[in-house]
Design a protein around this motif. Structure first.
Motif: not given
Length: 124
Positions: A71-74, A94-95, A119-124
């Motif tokens: 969902x986050x990638x989409x 995204x990577x 640990x989710x990456x932080x969206x820029x």
């Protein structure tokens, strides 16, 4: 998957223990499990249900992780349009999302339905 992922794993556990004879279930309290009226097998104990949940949890939590990750990638797919140049931070984000399943060990869905141990990456 899941508005209520923890309830889903309880259902999956009871069905596995009773050959799909779950009749009803509400909440996250294992005492609310109801079996089909014509079920003639052994009624699983709360301890047996919890043991089955513990057994199923690693694969189940990874499935929940992948669903959330997808969902986050989409949500960021538009960044990859041919008329847009992604920033380095966007590409890295995204990577990092794509790498999550391989870089995550022991995720768990808690009784509130929260995915922990990720640990989710932080969206820029």
């Amino acid at each position: 998957m899941a508005d209520k992922p923890y309830q889903l794993i309880i259902v999956e556990a009871v069905q596995a223990l009773t050959n799909n004879n779950l009749a009803s279930f509400t909440g996250t309290d294992l005492s609310t499990v109801g079996l089909a009226e014509d079920y003639s097998g052994t009624v699983p104990t709360t301890a047996q249900i919890q043991a089955k949940i513990d057994e199923l949890m690693p694969d189940f939590a990874m499935e929940v992780l992948r669903e959330k990750r997808d969902k986050l990638i989409a949500e960021t797919d538009w960044w990859a349009n041919s008329d847009i140049t992604m920033t380095a931070a966007q590409t890295t984000y995204r990577q990092a999302l794509r790498d999550l399943p391989a870089n995550t060990t022991n995720p768990v869905v808690d009784t509130a339905g929260n995915l922990t141990g990720v640990t989710w990456p932080t969206k820029p």
